[in-house]
Scaffold this active site. Sequence first.
Site, PDB file in Angstrom:
ATOM      1  N   HIS A  65       0.826  -1.208   0.000  1.00 38.20           N
ATOM      2  CA  HIS A  65       0.000   0.000   0.000  1.00 38.20           C
ATOM      3  C   HIS A  65       0.864   1.263   0.000  1.00 38.20           C
ATOM      4  O   HIS A  65       1.561   1.534   0.965  1.00 38.20           O
ATOM      5  CB  HIS A  65      -0.884  -0.033   1.259  1.00 38.20           C
ATOM      6  N   HIS A  93      -0.346  10.908  -2.512  1.00 36.75           N
ATOM      7  CA  HIS A  93      -1.637  10.554  -1.911  1.00 36.75           C
ATOM      8  C   HIS A  93      -2.535  11.767  -1.650  1.00 36.75           C
ATOM      9  O   HIS A  93      -3.685  11.815  -2.081  1.00 36.75           O
ATOM     10  CB  HIS A  93      -1.408   9.793  -0.601  1.00 36.75           C
TER      11      HIS A  93
HETATM   12  O1  G3P Z   1      -6.300   0.193  -0.992  1.00 39.91           O
HETATM   13  C1  G3P Z   1      -6.867   1.406  -1.101  1.00 39.91           C
HETATM   14  C2  G3P Z   1      -6.363   2.425  -0.186  1.00 39.91           C
HETATM   15  O2  G3P Z   1      -5.206   2.954  -0.720  1.00 39.91           O
HETATM   16  C3  G3P Z   1      -7.354   3.471   0.040  1.00 39.91           C
HETATM   17  O3  G3P Z   1      -7.023   4.360   1.020  1.00 39.91           O
HETATM   18  O4  G3P Z   1      -6.371   6.562   1.775  1.00 39.91           O
HETATM   19  O5  G3P Z   1      -4.674   4.888   1.403  1.00 39.91           O
HETATM   20  O6  G3P Z   1      -5.762   5.937  -0.498  1.00 39.91           O
HETATM   21  P1  G3P Z   1      -5.901   5.483   0.905  1.00 39.91           P
HETATM   22 CA    CA Z   2      -4.565   4.741  -2.120  1.00 37.54          CA
END
Ligand code: G3P
Ligand code: CA
Length: 250
Positions: free
Chosen positions: A10, A52
């Site tokens: 992630h 992000h």
């Molecule tokens: O797997 C999806 C995840 O990345 C969503 O949350 O806030 O990390 O973009 P975020």
């Molecule tokens: Ca994400």
Amino acid sequence: MSKKITNIAHRGASSYAPENTKAAFDLAIEMGVKHIELDVHSSKDNHLVVIHDDTLDRTTNGQGNVKDFTLKELQSLDAGSWFSEKYSNENICTLEEIISKYAESTHLHIEIKGRTLNLAQKTCTLIRSLEATDMVTITSFWKDSLVETKNFAPEMKTGWLVPMGPGSKWDNEIVEISKKYEFDQICPRAELVTKTLVSNLHREGFEVRCHGVFTEDLMRSVVSSGADGMTINFPDKLNAYLNQKGIEVD
Ligand code: G3P
Ligand code: CA
């Protein structure tokens, strides 16, 4: 339980290196991970960049909205020191360089994060031009970004990050909408998944890929739910757990 689980780093291996940078992606690959998640915004001059937040403040030494800066300005920022001084050479990458560098060996889960005009179409156009369609999944919390994706590029695999916060109860409208637009994956928060929910979603024809796996307890409960995969900041721990359980890792 003997199926494969997809281990998706992630924002890269973001527990150990600054998220959404090459350092975090390289580290994930060193850990043996074959799937990477990342977030996309547009610069002021219409380049797709990997970061992000809507703003630069948390993960760079800049301030303000990503969309208000040119690519050159964004690339001049330090995107690593906020995490550790040893990453001070990390910068904001373009989506093009990340696809070019990683999509031959790694499947990229590309989240349409920004809200600028036609961001999904621009992302699909880039993916097509780099002939990387088979190596990506387009995800988003924004249903309209996924509908834009499917309308413009029906060949793209899509996953809807279910926009339901902590404590929410499952709403089956998510399934109806996902069927209507032919999304491939439903991606609930880890806390929402149960064996029953996963088997219902499988019966409806969807892959189930979780997010929000913030603890090892949640990681284990997602595995035992029968879900197909998860994004996780510590993919090394998921690999170790799956190996210990004799579960194949994708
Ligand atoms: O797997 C999806 C995840 O990345 C969503 O949350 O806030 O990390 O973009 P975020
Ligand atoms: Ca994400």
